[in-house]
Design an enzyme around this catalytic site. Structure first.
Site, PDB file in Angstrom:
ATOM      1  N   HIS A  97     -13.782  36.289  49.522  1.00 56.01           N
ATOM      2  CA  HIS A  97     -14.845  35.446  48.675  1.00 56.01           C
ATOM      3  C   HIS A  97     -15.474  36.037  47.940  1.00 56.01           C
ATOM      4  O   HIS A  97     -14.836  37.736  47.259  1.00 56.01           O
ATOM      5  CB  HIS A  97     -15.916  35.380  49.632  1.00 56.01           C
ATOM      6  CG  HIS A  97     -15.885  34.051  50.147  1.00 56.01           C
ATOM      7  ND1 HIS A  97     -15.512  33.852  51.269  1.00 56.01           N
ATOM      8  CD2 HIS A  97     -16.348  32.739  50.557  1.00 56.01           C
ATOM      9  CE1 HIS A  97     -15.126  32.643  52.248  1.00 56.01           C
ATOM     10  NE2 HIS A  97     -16.242  31.883  51.550  1.00 56.01           N
ATOM     11  N   LYS A 112     -20.848  36.725  47.726  1.00 56.51           N
ATOM     12  CA  LYS A 112     -21.358  36.264  48.970  1.00 56.51           C
ATOM     13  C   LYS A 112     -22.165  37.409  49.827  1.00 56.51           C
ATOM     14  O   LYS A 112     -21.882  38.166  49.812  1.00 56.51           O
ATOM     15  CB  LYS A 112     -20.263  35.915  49.440  1.00 56.51           C
ATOM     16  CG  LYS A 112     -20.304  35.199  50.939  1.00 56.51           C
ATOM     17  CD  LYS A 112     -18.452  34.393  51.602  1.00 56.51           C
ATOM     18  CE  LYS A 112     -19.302  33.865  52.940  1.00 56.51           C
ATOM     19  NZ  LYS A 112     -20.230  32.611  53.110  1.00 56.51           N
TER      20      LYS A 112
HETATM   21  N1  LIG Z   1     -21.697  25.721  54.152  1.00 63.35           N
HETATM   22  C1  LIG Z   1     -20.631  25.880  53.646  1.00 63.35           C
HETATM   23  O1  LIG Z   1     -19.532  24.768  53.131  1.00 63.35           O
HETATM   24  C2  LIG Z   1     -20.985  26.338  52.501  1.00 63.35           C
HETATM   25  C3  LIG Z   1     -19.941  26.355  51.082  1.00 63.35           C
HETATM   26  C4  LIG Z   1     -20.524  27.324  49.897  1.00 63.35           C
HETATM   27  C5  LIG Z   1     -21.505  28.248  50.712  1.00 63.35           C
HETATM   28  N2  LIG Z   1     -22.590  28.581  51.551  1.00 63.35           N
HETATM   29  C6  LIG Z   1     -23.604  28.792  52.165  1.00 63.35           C
HETATM   30  O2  LIG Z   1     -24.639  28.247  50.795  1.00 63.35           O
HETATM   31  C7  LIG Z   1     -25.614  29.121  50.793  1.00 63.35           C
HETATM   32  C8  LIG Z   1     -25.467  29.404  49.261  1.00 63.35           C
HETATM   33  O3  LIG Z   1     -24.391  29.604  48.760  1.00 63.35           O
HETATM   34  P1  LIG Z   1     -23.933  29.714  47.121  1.00 63.35           P
HETATM   35  O4  LIG Z   1     -23.108  30.378  46.568  1.00 63.35           O
HETATM   36  O5  LIG Z   1     -24.779  28.251  46.175  1.00 63.35           O
HETATM   37  O6  LIG Z   1     -25.005  30.605  46.696  1.00 63.35           O
HETATM   38  P2  LIG Z   1     -26.598  30.892  45.685  1.00 63.35           P
HETATM   39  O7  LIG Z   1     -25.791  30.212  43.808  1.00 63.35           O
HETATM   40  O8  LIG Z   1     -26.735  32.577  45.956  1.00 63.35           O
HETATM   41  O9  LIG Z   1     -27.483  30.138  45.919  1.00 63.35           O
HETATM   42  C9  LIG Z   1     -28.450  30.551  46.745  1.00 63.35           C
HETATM   43  C10 LIG Z   1     -29.599  29.710  46.322  1.00 63.35           C
HETATM   44  O10 LIG Z   1     -30.878  29.411  47.181  1.00 63.35           O
HETATM   45  C11 LIG Z   1     -32.212  30.262  46.866  1.00 63.35           C
HETATM   46  N3  LIG Z   1     -32.462  30.732  47.996  1.00 63.35           N
HETATM   47  C12 LIG Z   1     -32.561  31.827  48.542  1.00 63.35           C
HETATM   48  N4  LIG Z   1     -33.571  32.081  49.491  1.00 63.35           N
HETATM   49  C13 LIG Z   1     -34.344  30.285  48.984  1.00 63.35           C
HETATM   50  C14 LIG Z   1     -35.292  30.505  49.901  1.00 63.35           C
HETATM   51  N5  LIG Z   1     -36.238  30.622  50.526  1.00 63.35           N
HETATM   52  N6  LIG Z   1     -35.977  28.960  49.648  1.00 63.35           N
HETATM   53  C15 LIG Z   1     -35.353  28.173  48.661  1.00 63.35           C
HETATM   54  N7  LIG Z   1     -34.095  28.434  48.169  1.00 63.35           N
HETATM   55  C16 LIG Z   1     -33.801  29.727  47.947  1.00 63.35           C
HETATM   56  C17 LIG Z   1     -31.397  30.991  46.272  1.00 63.35           C
HETATM   57  O11 LIG Z   1     -32.279  31.200  44.250  1.00 63.35           O
HETATM   58  P3  LIG Z   1     -33.008  33.297  44.062  1.00 63.35           P
HETATM   59  O12 LIG Z   1     -31.052  33.138  43.024  1.00 63.35           O
HETATM   60  O13 LIG Z   1     -34.071  32.640  43.771  1.00 63.35           O
HETATM   61  O14 LIG Z   1     -32.493  33.855  46.067  1.00 63.35           O
HETATM   62  C18 LIG Z   1     -30.583  30.576  44.830  1.00 63.35           C
HETATM   63  O15 LIG Z   1     -30.934  29.664  44.088  1.00 63.35           O
HETATM   64  C19 LIG Z   1     -25.213  30.327  51.570  1.00 63.35           C
HETATM   65  O16 LIG Z   1     -25.310  30.948  52.393  1.00 63.35           O
HETATM   66  C20 LIG Z   1     -23.537  30.520  51.497  1.00 63.35           C
HETATM   67  O17 LIG Z   1     -22.977  31.588  52.194  1.00 63.35           O
HETATM   68  C21 LIG Z   1     -21.929  27.452  52.302  1.00 63.35           C
END
Ligand SMILES: NC(=O)c1ccc[n+]([C@@H]2O[C@H](COP(=O)([O-])OP(=O)(O)OC[C@H]3O[C@@H](n4cnc5c(N)ncnc54)[C@H](OP(=O)(O)O)[C@@H]3O)[C@@H](O)[C@H]2O)c1
Length: 250
Positions: free
Chosen positions: A135, A139
């Protein structure tokens, strides 16, 4: 359908595109610093919430969904240790939650095939197995939720005769009863999962590689369409066949 987004990072933005493409409306975005009254307002105005934020915030988002009786899709990963307690809380309160460490429909098919392939070959003498996930550097959790899910399902299929070892031990050889789950972090890679099987005469690899984040977002939106009107705590993999058959909402 009216959808509220929790987290507006890489995945939150991909979900917005996928939801809009399927004719849904985004009611608002809940960010880390959104005040509680604004969070409540987004939840109350939404038919479903989709959470791709962070593991540390999942419990608070479940409580928000229960308080406002809004169905919640959880895509954030890394909260496995809390899963049983959250499932009980959702069921005790008549809530509506569906989660997946990986919302890609193709990955779910990959997982089924990978477990079946490994379980068959590991009944033969001399076969070994390992899992690898790759990844992007941003991540937050490792190994990925998908790699953990594959390892857990493989362990069950093997009646726990072999158990996952992550990370691989640095100071001694890997015992025969364990298999490795390797982690690589590089550049902007969306997500690759690989099953490797090593036999006396053959080597087999089965790899899924995401070409973008759009497949995860699409699966999460399909899951939200299915969840509305149901109560319970659901795992995407276990209800995928029903989700794919669900055609009411477009
Ligand atoms: N299930 C699936 O299919 C799948 C696929 C891809 C990713 N994921 C997971 O999804 C999550 C997000 O991935 P991403 O790539 O989008 O990460 P990302 O680009 O870092 O986005 C995460 C977002 O969530 C925000 N955030 C953090 N804490 C929060 C809270 N308490 N309340 C509301 N928003 C909050 C962050 O804000 P800040 O920038 O202010 O920290 C950021 O905007 C991760 O856990 C990842 O492992 C899952």
């Amino acid at each position: 359908m009216r959808i509220g987004l929790i987290g507006y990072g890489r995945m939150g933005q991909a979900v917005e595109r996928a939801a809009t493409a399927r004719g849904h409306m985004i009611t608002g975005v809940i960010r880390r610093d959104t005040p509680l009254d604004a969070c409540l307002q987004v939840a109350q105005q939404s038919d479903a919430l989709i959470d791709f934020s962070h593991a540390d915030a999942v419990l608070a988002h479940v409580e928000l969904a229960l308080q406002t009786r809004t169905p919640l899709i959880i895509g954030a990963t890394g909260w496995d240790a809390q899963r049983e307690a959250i499932a009980q809380q959702v069921q005790a309160n008549g809530g509506s939650v569906l989660y997946a460490p990986n919302f890609s429909i193709a990955v779910q098919v990959f997982l089924q095939q990978a477990v079946s392939l490994a379980a068959q070959l590991l009944t033969l003498e001399g076969w070994d197995v390992a899992i690898e996930e790759i990844h992007h550097r941003g991540k937050a959790d490792a190994p990925s939720g998908t790699a953990r899910a594959l390892a857990t399902r493989l362990q069950h299929a093997l009646d726990n005769r072999r158990t996952a070892q992550y990370p691989a031990p640095a100071d001694h050889r890997l015992p025969d009863a364990q298999f490795s789950v390797g982690v690589v972090r590089i550049g902007s890679e969306f997500g690759t999962h690989r099953l490797m099987l090593d036999g006396p005469y053959d080597w087999i690899e089965l790899t899924h590689r995401a070409k973008s984040r759009d497949g995860f977002a699409y699966g999460a939106v399909r899951a939200a369409e299915w969840l509305v009107g149901r109560t319970g705590f659901y795992n995407f993999a276990e209800v995928l066949h029903e989700i794919l058959a669900h055609k009411e909402e477009r």
